[in-house]
Write an enzyme that holds these catalytic residues in place. Sequence first.
Site, mmCIF file in Angstrom:
data_model
loop_
_atom_site.group_PDB
_atom_site.id
_atom_site.type_symbol
_atom_site.label_atom_id
_atom_site.label_comp_id
_atom_site.label_asym_id
_atom_site.label_seq_id
_atom_site.Cartn_x
_atom_site.Cartn_y
_atom_site.Cartn_z
ATOM 1 N N GLY A 1 20.321 -36.761 -2.918
ATOM 2 C CA GLY A 1 20.173 -36.486 -4.338
ATOM 3 C C GLY A 1 21.499 -36.030 -4.912
ATOM 4 C CG MET B 1 27.839 -33.727 -0.585
ATOM 5 S SD MET B 1 26.878 -32.757 0.616
ATOM 6 C CE MET B 1 28.005 -31.413 0.978
ATOM 7 C CD GLU C 1 23.355 -30.955 -5.034
ATOM 8 O OE1 GLU C 1 24.239 -30.448 -4.318
ATOM 9 O OE2 GLU C 1 22.267 -31.341 -4.573
ATOM 10 C CE1 TYR D 1 17.840 -28.669 0.538
ATOM 11 C CE2 TYR D 1 17.218 -29.089 2.817
ATOM 12 C CZ TYR D 1 18.069 -29.298 1.747
ATOM 13 O OH TYR D 1 19.155 -30.115 1.899
#
Length: 587
Positions: free
Chosen positions: A258, A260, A286, A373
Amino acid sequence: MKTICPHTYARPEATIQHLELDLKVDFLSKTIRGTATYSLNPTVAEKIYFDIHSLDIHSIWINGTYATTDFEIGPHDSLLGQALSIRLPQNTLSLTIHYSTREEAPALQWLNPEQTTEGTHPFLYTQGQPIMTRSWIPIQDTPSIRITYGAKVTLPSDSGMMCLMSARNPKEKSQDGVYQFSMNKPIPSYLISLAIGNLSYQALNDNMGVYAEPVLLEASAWELEEVDQMMHAAQEICGNFLWEQQDFLILPKSFPYGGMENPRLIFITPTLLAGDKSLVSLVAHELAHSWSGNLVTNASWNDFWLNEGFTVYLERRILEMVYGEETAELHAFLGYQDLMVELDKSSEKPKSTHLKLNLQDQNPEEAITFIPYEKGYFFIKEIEKLAGRDTFDIFLKKYFEDFRFKSITTEQFLEYLFENLLDPHKISFAAEDWVYAPGLPQPFFLPLCHKFKIVDEAIPKIVRADAKTILDTRQWETQQWIYFIRKLSDNIQNQDLLTMDQSFGFSTSGNSEILFHWFLNALQSEYYKTLMQELEQFLTTVGRRKFILPLYEGLIRKGEYAKAKEIYTQASKNYHSIARNSIEALF
Ligand SMILES: [Zn+2]
């Protein structure tokens, strides 16, 4: 032999401090060739160890002098690559490695023009996390070693392409094809990154902007309009942003993730461009990595939850500040569902559900499950609840301040947590049960939020009717649709799924999350047969592993092995090696 973490050959007695790259990029041979010069931390060691993978080492110079017999390359290990050991004469301050990459380097994806949106120029990007930087730079490839770096990258002068790195970046194409970069904050090797393509830049504000292929630039800037507010929110929660500039790069569709979190230059999947700003939680995620991950980094991949659990927590705090409490709750609830599915799936291998992992002899890629996560998120959330938000926020800011530009272990975090939060506030909390034990320490139940209750009430009306005429779903958020699709049971008739699809246009949705969940649901029944064409189209154009891997799994589970293989054969050239490896493991 004492190494620093399970995934490097580097040893603590001789480490690098700064890296200077001088590289030439050749799109014809799909190779990068040049030199890497390292300044070393003072050492009396006789040898220094580097990690390399699919690299050709040509020569090594010590303190700028040619030295021929001073290095050795160890046997190839399919996980770690090879150890490059270099004998260090006394008073070695710097060494230079002349090397070139090979076409098969797993960090590099070389795309032909037709694999880009505009179709006019080739594209190259790197993906270093977790242990692939070693396939394009000889490096001490462990997150526990931080370095600053500079680079000079030369492209053919007539290439018409722009070169970017996780460093201070140009805003325009260079006339002579030469680009200079500098990253003056110490970062772990997995955050060194490079991207080259036909790119343009648009500023979003004074210190944020977006790079994309020209045809995507306007849509990308529009989709990212709210990052300004997110940045404000993030700084309020975590403290000052210390990277000076924050740009985003929209990658071609093959990008396996998705996003980086490369410092100064976040890589983003083009599946973000839903046209309605509905998938911006990814951007919040991010952005949060600028603190958790990039500023304070997991010391090894066994501590991966420190990067990701904190980041999911911060992502939801940012969403809460910018979009309200309810939006954050919607995300947390879907995360809770993901976690429950993951725990269920992992019941045979309970150790994989610890927060602290033991990845000795294992690819850290395999640690990318919902555990670091979402279990990580609920762990931090639990601490916040016990401490109270105000107290927790003071702790959080101090944590990022005290460990900035450092890499830390889970054990260091726990010690810090007890010393600075739990003990002084007399909070009794069995943190170790979260970290060193499987599953969740106590079963907990997340109450359903209002917007999901609306969905629950709507489901019986939607199924078996031309729902659009009965229900107004125009205000529904992406997360409500995902919840809705997940809730559809597998004994719904194909005809009802078809009616629903016609009413709501799921299988033609521009929202990649909705599309993915719809395909995944269709693979629970026989309805997928109706969608085969759309599914094939999706799999051959999108390379994001989170989407494509479960869909291949679903096809195989349906006995469509041959079909899955046929699609994969056609699509795999559009996938990054990370996605290819995972899918090939299925076959
Ligand atoms: Zn992340």
